[in-house]
Design a protein around this motif. Structure first.
Motif, short mmCIF file in Angstrom:
data_model
loop_
_atom_site.label_atom_id
_atom_site.label_comp_id
_atom_site.label_asym_id
_atom_site.label_seq_id
_atom_site.Cartn_x
_atom_site.Cartn_y
_atom_site.Cartn_z
N GLY A 196 51.31 52.71 42.15
CA GLY A 196 50.91 51.30 42.14
C GLY A 196 50.79 50.74 40.73
O GLY A 196 51.37 51.27 39.78
N CYS A 197 50.02 49.68 40.61
CA CYS A 197 49.94 48.96 39.34
C CYS A 197 48.87 49.57 38.42
O CYS A 197 47.68 49.57 38.74
CB CYS A 197 49.62 47.50 39.60
N ALA A 198 49.33 50.05 37.25
CA ALA A 198 48.41 50.64 36.27
C ALA A 198 47.40 49.61 35.77
O ALA A 198 46.26 49.95 35.44
CB ALA A 198 49.19 51.23 35.10
N GLY A 199 47.80 48.35 35.76
CA GLY A 199 46.92 47.28 35.28
C GLY A 199 45.68 47.11 36.15
O GLY A 199 44.67 46.55 35.71
N LYS A 213 54.36 37.94 36.73
CA LYS A 213 54.46 39.33 37.16
C LYS A 213 53.98 40.34 36.12
O LYS A 213 53.72 40.01 34.97
CB LYS A 213 55.90 39.65 37.57
N CYS A 214 53.91 41.57 36.61
CA CYS A 214 53.42 42.68 35.78
C CYS A 214 54.47 43.08 34.76
O CYS A 214 55.66 42.88 34.95
CB CYS A 214 53.10 43.86 36.68
N MET A 215 54.03 43.67 33.66
CA MET A 215 54.95 44.14 32.63
C MET A 215 55.72 45.39 33.08
O MET A 215 56.63 45.84 32.40
CB MET A 215 54.19 44.46 31.35
N ASP A 216 55.36 45.93 34.24
CA ASP A 216 56.04 47.12 34.78
C ASP A 216 57.53 46.81 35.01
O ASP A 216 57.86 45.85 35.71
CB ASP A 216 55.34 47.50 36.10
N GLY A 217 58.41 47.61 34.43
CA GLY A 217 59.85 47.35 34.48
C GLY A 217 60.47 47.47 35.86
O GLY A 217 61.62 47.09 36.06
N TYR A 235 52.05 40.59 42.87
CA TYR A 235 51.32 41.85 42.60
C TYR A 235 52.23 42.94 43.13
O TYR A 235 53.18 42.65 43.89
CB TYR A 235 49.95 41.84 43.30
N HIS A 236 52.02 44.18 42.73
CA HIS A 236 52.92 45.23 43.25
C HIS A 236 52.15 46.48 43.64
O HIS A 236 51.04 46.72 43.18
CB HIS A 236 54.03 45.55 42.24
N PHE A 237 52.78 47.24 44.53
CA PHE A 237 52.16 48.47 45.04
C PHE A 237 53.27 49.34 45.63
O PHE A 237 54.42 48.90 45.75
CB PHE A 237 51.10 48.15 46.11
ZN LIG Z 1 51.72 46.68 37.26
#
Ligand SMILES: [Zn+2]
Length: 359
Positions: A125-128, A55-59, A115-117
């Motif tokens: 959404g996802c900055a990455g 997963k993304c580093m987004d908390g 993935y996230h949105f």
């Molecule tokens: Zn993200």
């Protein structure tokens, strides 16, 4: 009531750091409590499938919280954007070790590739992936193909499952065969049997033991999404991160928009570190966080005293020095505001030990 994360953002840097470390101690205390220990043991006895989440580093992406799963069951891998390649030397080793040791216990593995949105607002959404949900999804599918190449296309022992995470409602969206999807947010009011039938329809090739152990995640997510219905939620649109974490063992840090967590996986580590520093610098410049400082937290888990702990310490110092070097080179003004904190985490108890600065 403002969230703890929001309360924290306006404090001077020293107080923010103290609060963050207090959170880690609270987490270890809870993790080591008799009730939490028994909950994990019972869960694993009933649901032995080894669950890995990419997963993304987004908390905001907190899968145990969103699926009501006891902490310590799901093994997370976090990186900027949830971007991974199973050919990366260290990552490939960790993932195949986890799969192999589960297989030796007789258990299969589920690899949730997320993935996230946001449905409500694209820029949440996802900055990455610059908020491009199709690009994020395409990357998740590429990772699933790598898992197939690594563990077998028949998916009998390791099942890669591409999952969306819709952050406005914390809902999982499973991507199955023939473009079929199972969006938990559309199943409110349905029973466990309905969910089981939907899962069998969307993922007909999923082995029965893995399906049995995916079902509680879906039920938990449905209960979570249902409980959030109608509640006023702070959606935390803007970036307010003031911590860069490098390494592993940051389970305790699941406050939204607080920390950017970079796993030690990508061979070109300077890239995600540079991106994280740029985000923090932008947060300061726009006044979303105070500009009195930011925290660089390096951590490595260890299991035993002796060589294992000594190596963890060496690794944390290396990661911290490396990150400092990158930030100093790419963002010299920001580097002057850096508060370095280097630690190791005793993994069985989740206790975080701060290391004194190395001479
Ligand atoms: Zn993200």
């Amino acid at each position: 009531m403002p969230s703890p994360a929001r309360l924290l953002h306006d404090q001077p840097i020293e107080q923010r750091i103290d609060a963050l470390l207090a959170l880690s101690h609270q987490h270890a205390k809870h993790f080591g409590s008799p009730g939490a220990w028994l909950a994990r043991e019972r869960y694993l006895a009933k649901h032995p499938t080894n669950i890995l989440v990419m997963k993304c580093m987004d908390g905001r992406i907190h899968i145990p919280h969103a699926t009501r799963t006891p902490l310590g069951i799901i093994t997370p891998f976090r990186n900027l954007g949830g971007i991974f390649h199973l050919g990366w030397p260290y990552l490939g080793e960790l993932v195949s070790e986890a799969v192999t040791s589960a297989a030796k216990r007789g258990s299969a593995s589920l690899m949730m590739i997320t993935y996230h949105f946001s449905r409500g607002e694209r820029r949440r959404g996802c900055a990455g992936f610059q908020c491009d949900v199709e690009a994020a999804k395409a990357h998740a599918y590429r990772l699933a193909e790598q898992a197939d190449a690594l563990f077998g296309h028949e998916r009998h022992h390791v099942y890669p499952l591409v999952c969306g995470f819709e952050t406005d409602r914390d809902a999982l969206i499973l991507h199955g065969e023939n473009d079929k999807t199972l969006d938990i947010s559309t199943w409110i009011g349905h029973s466990r049997d309905d969910l089981a039938a939907a899962l069998a329809d969307v993922c007909p090739d999923m082995p029965a033991d893995i399906r049995r152990d995916v079902l509680p995640l879906l039920e938990g997510n449905l209960a979570h999404v249902t409980a959030l219905e109608g509640a006023t939620r702070e959606l935390d649109i803007e970036h307010r991160e003031w911590v860069i974490c490098i390494g592993r063992g940051f389970d305790f840090l699941h406050l939204p928009n607080t920390a950017l967590i970079i796993g030690p996986y990508e061979p070109d580590l300077a890239k995600p570190i540079g991106t994280a520093a740029a985000i923090i610098e932008a947060n300061m410049r726009s006044g979303r966080i105070p500009d009195d400082g930011f925290m660089l937290l390096a951590s490595t888990p260890y299991h035993q005293n002796g060589v294992d702990r000594a190596r963890a310490e060496l690794k944390s110092h290396f990661l911290s020095d490396f990150a400092e070097g990158v930030i100093t080179q790419q963002h010299p003004e920001l580097a002057a505001k850096m508060h370095r904190h280097t630690a190791v985490v005793h993994w069985p108890t989740r206790e975080l030990h701060t290391l004194s600065p190395r001479r």
